[in-house]
Design an enzyme around this catalytic site. Sequence first.
Site, short mmCIF file in Angstrom:
data_model
loop_
_atom_site.label_atom_id
_atom_site.label_comp_id
_atom_site.label_asym_id
_atom_site.label_seq_id
_atom_site.Cartn_x
_atom_site.Cartn_y
_atom_site.Cartn_z
N LYS A 25 -20.80 -13.71 12.49
CA LYS A 25 -21.32 -12.68 13.40
C LYS A 25 -22.32 -11.77 12.68
CE LYS A 25 -17.26 -10.90 14.35
NZ LYS A 25 -16.40 -11.73 13.47
N ARG A 100 -13.54 -5.93 21.13
CA ARG A 100 -12.52 -6.79 20.51
C ARG A 100 -11.24 -6.84 21.33
NH1 ARG A 100 -14.42 -6.59 14.83
NH2 ARG A 100 -13.05 -7.91 13.61
N ARG A 139 -17.02 -14.83 0.47
CA ARG A 139 -18.05 -13.84 0.85
C ARG A 139 -18.20 -12.74 -0.20
NH1 ARG A 139 -17.61 -10.98 6.46
NH2 ARG A 139 -15.49 -10.64 5.74
N ARG A 172 -14.93 -7.78 -0.09
CA ARG A 172 -14.25 -6.82 0.79
C ARG A 172 -12.74 -6.86 0.54
NH1 ARG A 172 -16.60 -7.63 6.80
NH2 ARG A 172 -14.37 -7.63 7.25
N ARG A 183 -5.82 -11.03 10.17
CA ARG A 183 -7.04 -10.82 10.98
C ARG A 183 -7.23 -11.97 11.98
NH1 ARG A 183 -11.13 -10.43 6.33
NH2 ARG A 183 -12.73 -10.37 7.97
#
Length: 231
Positions: A25, A100, A139, A172, A183
């Site tokens: 996203k 969300r 990431r 992160r 998540r």
Amino acid sequence: MALEQRPVGKLDHALIFLGPPGSGKGTQAKVLAAKYGAPHLSTGDMLREHVAKRTPLGLKAKPIMERGELVPDSLVLRMVAERIERPDCSNGFVFDGFPRTVAQAQYLGEMLKYHGFAHPYVIHLIISNMLLIRRLTGRRTCVIGGEIYNIFDRPPKVEGICDNDGGELIQRPDDREEVIRARLLAYEKQTSPLVNYYRRLGFLAQIDASKSVPEVEQEIAQAVASLRGAR
Ligand code: AP5
């Protein structure tokens, strides 16, 4: 400004990127927002900024985000409502990670009407959980410009350093495997019902997000063109 970075025209709509954590996203929303000269509104980035500045919202959100759960609707909605009041949103905007929950989507519908926007365009990114875990654990994000890398598939030229501005690349805190699982569960339970919600309203495009970044970008560009043509 280079020719390819010149905005292609006004978006005049809210565009929503809907998809599980790690589906791309943020990567794709940035590109599309730049293409239309529209603001990229990532509720995750906004919340992380509140956490970093230790605002009252940030102090409430921090432990919730660390557990991989969703921040309560009331807090997120107030933050988004304030953001889209700003003048840079007058010609449309690109949401990344919002809405969300169905309650957020319903409230967004009211906000859009109030600001004179029609229905939002929704880009639904589809991908398997196995690929998501690889993407999220790999990431790395630039602390200065927010550029997103991946140590497996999209590494920087120099390890740990952003190609664009030399910023440090960090992982992160919620990209640890146990938090990633929480998540993904939150997405399944609370966010995935939005696919049917927006499908019923129309203006939803399904994209295979397991392809390469340029291929996904190309599919999204075609989908947005056809959504705009269908209005
Ligand atoms: P948020 O920051 O929104 O995180 P997320 O939804 O979990 O999504 P991510 O940012 O992890 O992934 P992405 O889909 O943007 O993927 P990316 O492009 O980075 O939210 C964080 C937290 O904030 C939430 O858990 C919640 O607590 C809270 N929150 C936020 N919004 C909220 C809301 N509205 N309501 C309540 N709570 C909220 O890509 C991932 C990796 O894959 C990168 O390394 C990238 O380089 C790589 N990659 C991307 N595309 C490709 C590709 N095509 N091929 C190969 N690699 C790729």
